[in-house]
Motif scaffolding. Structure first.
Motif, short mmCIF file in Angstrom:
data_model
loop_
_atom_site.label_atom_id
_atom_site.label_comp_id
_atom_site.label_asym_id
_atom_site.label_seq_id
_atom_site.Cartn_x
_atom_site.Cartn_y
_atom_site.Cartn_z
N GLU A 239 4.02 -8.34 -0.39
CA GLU A 239 3.66 -7.49 -1.52
C GLU A 239 2.19 -7.08 -1.47
OE1 GLU A 239 4.77 -9.68 -4.95
OE2 GLU A 239 6.94 -9.31 -4.71
N ALA A 240 1.33 -7.96 -0.96
CA ALA A 240 -0.10 -7.61 -0.86
C ALA A 240 -0.31 -6.50 0.16
CB ALA A 240 -0.90 -8.85 -0.48
N LYS A 241 0.41 -6.53 1.26
CA LYS A 241 0.28 -5.49 2.28
C LYS A 241 0.89 -4.18 1.79
CE LYS A 241 1.45 -4.43 7.11
NZ LYS A 241 2.37 -3.32 6.89
N GLY A 242 2.04 -4.28 1.12
CA GLY A 242 2.68 -3.09 0.58
C GLY A 242 3.07 -2.09 1.64
N ASN A 243 2.70 -0.83 1.40
CA ASN A 243 3.08 0.26 2.29
C ASN A 243 1.92 0.72 3.17
OD1 ASN A 243 5.12 2.02 3.18
ND2 ASN A 243 4.27 3.71 2.00
N ALA A 244 0.93 -0.17 3.37
CA ALA A 244 -0.26 0.22 4.12
C ALA A 244 -0.03 0.10 5.62
CB ALA A 244 -1.44 -0.66 3.71
N LEU A 245 -0.70 0.96 6.36
CA LEU A 245 -0.69 0.84 7.82
C LEU A 245 -1.50 -0.38 8.24
CD1 LEU A 245 -1.23 4.57 8.82
CD2 LEU A 245 0.82 3.21 9.27
N PRO A 246 -1.23 -0.95 9.41
CA PRO A 246 -1.94 -2.17 9.83
C PRO A 246 -3.45 -2.02 9.81
CG PRO A 246 -0.11 -1.71 11.30
CD PRO A 246 -0.22 -0.53 10.39
N GLU A 247 -3.97 -0.91 10.34
CA GLU A 247 -5.43 -0.75 10.38
C GLU A 247 -6.02 -0.60 8.99
OE1 GLU A 247 -3.41 3.17 11.67
OE2 GLU A 247 -3.23 1.01 12.06
N ALA A 251 -8.66 -3.32 7.35
CA ALA A 251 -9.97 -2.95 6.81
C ALA A 251 -10.18 -3.53 5.41
CB ALA A 251 -10.10 -1.43 6.79
N GLN A 252 -9.12 -3.55 4.60
CA GLN A 252 -9.23 -4.13 3.25
C GLN A 252 -9.47 -5.64 3.33
OE1 GLN A 252 -5.64 -3.06 1.18
NE2 GLN A 252 -5.98 -0.87 1.44
N LEU A 253 -8.79 -6.30 4.26
CA LEU A 253 -8.95 -7.75 4.39
C LEU A 253 -10.35 -8.11 4.86
CD1 LEU A 253 -5.52 -8.66 6.05
CD2 LEU A 253 -6.18 -8.97 3.67
N ARG A 254 -10.91 -7.32 5.78
CA ARG A 254 -12.25 -7.61 6.28
C ARG A 254 -13.30 -7.42 5.20
NH1 ARG A 254 -11.60 -4.36 12.02
NH2 ARG A 254 -10.60 -6.05 13.21
N ALA A 255 -13.04 -6.53 4.24
CA ALA A 255 -13.99 -6.29 3.15
C ALA A 255 -13.94 -7.39 2.10
CB ALA A 255 -13.72 -4.93 2.51
N SER A 256 -12.88 -8.18 2.09
CA SER A 256 -12.73 -9.26 1.11
C SER A 256 -13.37 -10.54 1.66
CB SER A 256 -11.25 -9.49 0.82
OG SER A 256 -11.08 -10.60 -0.04
N HIS A 257 -13.82 -11.40 0.74
CA HIS A 257 -14.45 -12.66 1.15
C HIS A 257 -13.60 -13.86 0.76
CE1 HIS A 257 -18.08 -10.49 2.23
NE2 HIS A 257 -18.05 -9.86 1.07
N THR A 263 -8.12 -15.40 6.64
CA THR A 263 -7.03 -15.89 7.51
C THR A 263 -6.06 -14.77 7.81
OG1 THR A 263 -7.24 -18.10 6.52
CG2 THR A 263 -5.21 -17.61 7.73
N ARG A 264 -5.72 -13.99 6.80
CA ARG A 264 -4.82 -12.86 7.03
C ARG A 264 -5.40 -11.88 8.05
NH1 ARG A 264 -3.47 -11.58 0.67
NH2 ARG A 264 -1.66 -12.97 0.44
N ALA A 265 -6.70 -11.60 7.94
CA ALA A 265 -7.33 -10.66 8.87
C ALA A 265 -7.29 -11.19 10.30
CB ALA A 265 -8.77 -10.38 8.44
#
Length: 284
Positions: A239-247, A251-257, A263-265
């Protein structure tokens, strides 16, 4: 730049001209518009002229066919015209399926009875499915049209076939083609075994016991149902990934701390990067 087709006064094809030259001919009254699609001029007071060899390039596709005209000038080859030819094969298939459903449903309604027919239809030699025949006719029609508008001397058709199984496994031989990745496996069982019954993204950090099949490249964005495009993910990550493309999600995961996003990134880079090295065809 697309050039403009030119015909002489006897409707014989000449070399395509530059759009600026076409405007000059129209402004001076030396030419008139002969056809709008593709845009073609006809000269009013000229018969014949020097022409160079022109080759038609055809790149067939199931949905779109690429067309290009390449002129063999003394200074080198140059593309003088190019276009993408869209096919309606899927629309034909959908129309035939709809007609088939109506015919079959008519037998169950209170209408004139139509007995089923068996073995009374023959197919002529060289028969092709309607969707494929439409594609062939479409390309042939445009080839004849371009032949009337441009001095074609030859046609080059790209007929490339890819062995996707051999691309993924260069050592494939003989009966190995019949024993693919899922030989003796059920899809979900195989994915669970491949990822150790753990979410491929968070590695179990989300503490979500519900594991689901997840498409790395979403189906709605052109991803395939191939095994290489599927992983096991917990419902929270899915559900967190949703309909987003992998890249995009990466990019969203790398921006999060957050620890779980880090771990997901890291796992996403392994999942997505590994499948990119296998074959880009695995995703689409």
């Amino acid at each position: 730049m697309q050039r403009v087709f030119v015909l002489d006064s006897q409707k014989r094809p000449l070399m395509p001209c530059h759009p600026a030259r076409a405007r000059q001919l129209l402004d001076r009254g030396k030419a008139a518009v002969f056809r709008r699609v593709p845009f073609t001029l006809i000269l009013k007071g000229r018969t014949g002229g020097d022409v160079q060899p022109v080759e038609a390039w055809v790149d067939p596709g199931s949905k779109t066919t690429g067309l290009a005209l390449v002129a063999r000038f003394p200074r080198g080859d140059q593309v003088v015209w190019a276009a993408n030819l869209g096919h309606r094969g899927q629309a034909i298939t959908a129309a035939l399926d709809k007609r088939r459903a109506i015919r079959r449903g008519r037998r169950g309604r209170k209408t004139r009875y139509r007995a089923p027919r068996f073995l009374n239809r023959t197919r002529p030699a060289g028969w092709l499915p309607p969707s494929l025949q439409s594609r062939v006719d479409n390309v042939q029609a445009w080839a004849r049209r371009l032949q009337r508008l441009c001095p074609l001397t030859s046609v080059a058709v790209e007929t490339v076939r890819f062995d996707t199984q051999l691309i993924e496994n260069p050592n494939l031989q003989g009966t190995d083609y019949q024993r693919g990745t899922l030989a003796d496996w059920e899809l979900r069982e195989y994915l669970l075994y491949r990822h150790g019954h753990t979410c491929a993204y968070c590695g179990g950090l989300a503490n979500d016991p519900v594991l689901e099949r997840e498409h790395v490249v979403p189906r709605s964005l052109g991803g395939s149902n191939r095994v290489a495009n599927q992983v096991i993910a917990c419902r929270t990550c899915n559900e967190a990934k949703g309909n987003a493309l992998p890249e995009q999600w990466l990019a969203q995961l790398r921006a999060s701390h957050r620890k779980i996003d880090t771990t997901r990134a890291r796992n996403m880079e392994k999942v997505f990067g590994k499948r990119q090295t296998i074959s880009p065809i695995a995703f689409f």
